[in-house]
Motif scaffolding. Structure first.
Motif, short mmCIF file in Angstrom:
data_model
loop_
_atom_site.label_atom_id
_atom_site.label_comp_id
_atom_site.label_asym_id
_atom_site.label_seq_id
_atom_site.Cartn_x
_atom_site.Cartn_y
_atom_site.Cartn_z
N TYR A 1 0.94 -1.21 -0.11
CA TYR A 1 0.16 0.20 -0.05
C TYR A 1 0.70 1.10 -0.09
O TYR A 1 0.26 2.31 -0.10
N ASN A 2 2.32 1.13 0.04
CA ASN A 2 3.10 2.31 0.24
C ASN A 2 2.96 3.13 -1.26
O ASN A 2 2.71 2.51 -2.32
N ASN A 3 3.02 4.46 -1.17
CA ASN A 3 3.12 5.45 -2.20
C ASN A 3 4.84 5.25 -2.95
O ASN A 3 4.58 5.23 -4.26
N ASN B 1 2.11 7.18 3.04
CA ASN B 1 0.84 6.40 3.43
C ASN B 1 0.90 5.87 5.24
O ASN B 1 -0.25 5.55 5.57
#
Length: 85
Positions: free
Chosen positions: A36-38, A52
């Motif tokens: 889910y990291n940018n 995030n």
């Protein structure tokens, strides 16, 4: 990133709080939360430094969050709601 803290609409005396703390890094990696990291360029040591995993909080609310006085819970596609514990 955020300019004001969304709960109190406060723009001064704010701090960055981490949603998942460093001591939870094993859990973070084991559950592939990094997906889910940018920032996809972070190495495994710095995965938790992604935007995030950060939230702008007023200083007193940052302490209350760290002390588990409240939590944030996802609400559909609308964002989060605050739950006081």
């Amino acid at each position: 990133r955020d300019i004001v803290y969304r709960v109190s609409v406060h723009s001064t005396s704010t701090e960055v709080a981490h949603l998942i703390l460093a001591y939870e890094s094993t859990w973070f990696k084991a559950n592939c939360i990094w997906e889910y990291n940018n920032n996809t360029t972070l190495d495994t040591i710095n995965l938790l430094r992604d935007p995030n995993n950060a939230l702008l909080l007023r200083a007193d609310l940052h302490k209350a969050f760290d002390d588990r006085k409240f939590s944030l819970f996802p609400k559909d596609d609308q964002g989060f709601v605050v739950h006081v514990l």
